[in-house]
Enzyme design. Structure first.
Site, PDB file in Angstrom:
ATOM      1  N   ASP A 120      -2.503  -0.514   6.849  1.00  0.00           N
ATOM      2  CA  ASP A 120      -3.657  -0.567   5.705  1.00  0.00           C
ATOM      3  C   ASP A 120      -3.442  -2.041   5.063  1.00  0.00           C
ATOM      4  OD1 ASP A 120      -4.665   1.755   6.628  1.00  0.00           O
ATOM      5  OD2 ASP A 120      -4.549   2.687   4.532  1.00  0.00           O
ATOM      6  N   ASP A 158       0.841  -1.199  -0.170  1.00  0.00           N
ATOM      7  CA  ASP A 158       0.052   0.013  -0.039  1.00  0.00           C
ATOM      8  C   ASP A 158       0.949   1.045   0.121  1.00  0.00           C
ATOM      9  OD1 ASP A 158      -2.843   1.265   0.508  1.00  0.00           O
ATOM     10  OD2 ASP A 158      -1.331   2.372   2.180  1.00  0.00           O
ATOM     11  N   HIS A 189      -5.070   4.923   7.458  1.00  0.00           N
ATOM     12  CA  HIS A 189      -4.286   5.558   6.212  1.00  0.00           C
ATOM     13  C   HIS A 189      -2.870   5.402   6.625  1.00  0.00           C
ATOM     14  CE1 HIS A 189      -7.944   6.268   4.214  1.00  0.00           C
ATOM     15  NE2 HIS A 189      -8.450   6.696   5.347  1.00  0.00           N
TER      16      HIS A 189
END
Length: 421
Positions: free
Chosen positions: A175, A24, A170
């Site tokens: 995540d 991510d 976030h």
């Protein structure tokens, strides 16, 4: 070299290429619209057990930390200026990221249209060949298709809330681990639903409305589109607005390629393509903005009638509610814009090639007063004067896009017939 956090990234000698790399990125969109990388996080898991093998995360220092942090504060991800100001630039961590990703299966939520693009762009900026995946598992279209819209918009935050996993932070590594947990939970529910006699666990269609309709080859043959007397062949499968039934419009995930699944708008099982005659050109060709290949982005703005407004408004609303592209953090771009009381749309004129060899992928014809239609060949400089103040008959397709945190429907002109002035 300062790093936000780092678990043991696998050493080259110990590297297991069979692992799945879940990753991510956290980014910031600068006022100019450019997306910059702030954080990268990855977890390599065993493909048989999904047990974590190794992990790595790092902040990345952009060229302008102040502007980057100011643009990202709205997401409340806790990334501060001090954290990224003391972080390494991307070229200093590129080797580690390349070693984690290259040759492995990549996995993540919306990685095909966002995270992987950010990584590839970051490598391009430092003049290095990017890592390439052995395959990709994008959990956004996968779960939307297989699990349905039980968690609403299917964003990671909504999925985590659905399964009681807490709030999305976030932050890249958090995540990634949340994504893995969500995938395990969804797989468990689907397994239980498919295992009789637990009929009570099967989803109720009335309780989970609005799920994506996945197209199948046989559905594409149900009904052909309206035949239009459009001159040269190749433009017969376009619908006039009055012949479109909004009840027959669906958003479908078409698995055309493992690296590039397409979300398409269909009418009666076939891709929706539209034809509308006599559209007034409000703004002529604007060519000052280049695309990623350096070619000019060409488009015209036209006024549209009420029947076309009704169809496109329905498509825009449906795609915004039910397409995977609308299920991430991208801002949805309205398809129809109004100038006073006039609804307008933008028709894209795509180009092929580059430099002096640029050619238009849109076929263009001139329609004389006598009804005779003849093909025309023009360059970009001539297009503006050709379209300005004119009317066109437009044949165009609808494409759903998601790029640099902007999503929406793009109207691509397949053919334009200019009326004789």
């Amino acid at each position: 070299m300062a790093q936000a956090s780092s678990s043991s990234a696998p050493a080259a000698a110990e590297r297991d290429e069979h692992g799945i790399a879940f990753f991510d990125v956290e980014t910031s969109v600068l006022p100019a619209g450019r997306c910059v990388l702030l954080e990268f996080g990855a977890v390599v898991v065993c493909p048989r057990t999904l047990v974590e093998v190794s992990s790595f995360s790092t902040f990345v220092r952009p060229a302008d930390p102040d502007a980057a942090v100011l643009a990202t504060t709205a997401r409340s991800n806790g990334i501060t200026r001090d954290a990224i100001a003391t972080a390494p630039p991307f070229r200093d961590v590129a080797d580690i990221i390349y070693g984690i990703l290259h040759g492995r299966v990549w996995a993540g939520h919306n990685i095909m249209k966002f995270d992987s693009m950010i990584i590839w762009d970051a490598f391009a900026e430092i003049g290095r060949a990017p890592p390439q995946p052995k395959g990709m598992i994008d959990t956004l279209p996968l779960l939307t298709q297989q699990f349905g819209r039980r968690a609403g918009d299917m964003k990671m935050a909504s999925l985590a809330n659905y399964f009681g996993l807490g709030r999305q932070k976030h932050r890249s590594l958090d995540d990634v681990r949340m994504n893995i947990d969500v995938l395990k939970y969804c797989a468990t529910v689907l397994f239980l639903e498919a295992s009789p006699p637990l009929e009570v666990l099967k989803p109720d269609e009335a309780y989970f409305p609005g799920e994506l309709v996945v197209s199948h080859g046989e559905e594409m043959m149900l009904e052909t589109a309206l035949q239009i007397d459009a001159g040269p062949s190749g433009y017969s499968e376009f619908f006039e607005p009055d012949n479109v039934s909004t009840e027959c419009i669906k958003v479908a995930v078409a698995p055309l390629h493992q690296f590039d699944p397409r979300t398409v708008i269909q009418h009666k099982g076939a891709p929706l393509q539209l034809y509308c005659a006599g559209l007034s050109v409000r703004f002529g060709v604007e060519s000052k903005y280049p695309d990623r290949a350096g070619r000019p982005k060409l488009n015209i703005v036209v006024d549209i009638p009420e029947n076309l407004t009704k169809v496109l408004s329905f498509c825009d609303d449906l795609a915004k509610r039910s397409s995977p592209e609308a299920c991430n953090n991208s801002e949805w771009t309205p398809l129809i814009r109004r100038y006073g009381s006039h609804p307008t749309i933008r028709l894209k004129i795509p180009t092929n090639g580059n430099g002096d060899t640029t050619a238009y992928a849109t076929d263009m014809y001139q329609k004389g007063r006598d009804g005779v239609i003849s093909k025309i060949e023009v360059d970009a400089a001539e297009l503006d004067s050709l379209f300005q103040g004119n009317k066109v008959d437009a044949f165009f397709s609808l494409e759903i896009f998601d790029y640099l945190q902007k999503a929406g429907i793009r109207l691509v002109a397949k053919r334009l017939d200019l009326h004789f002035k």
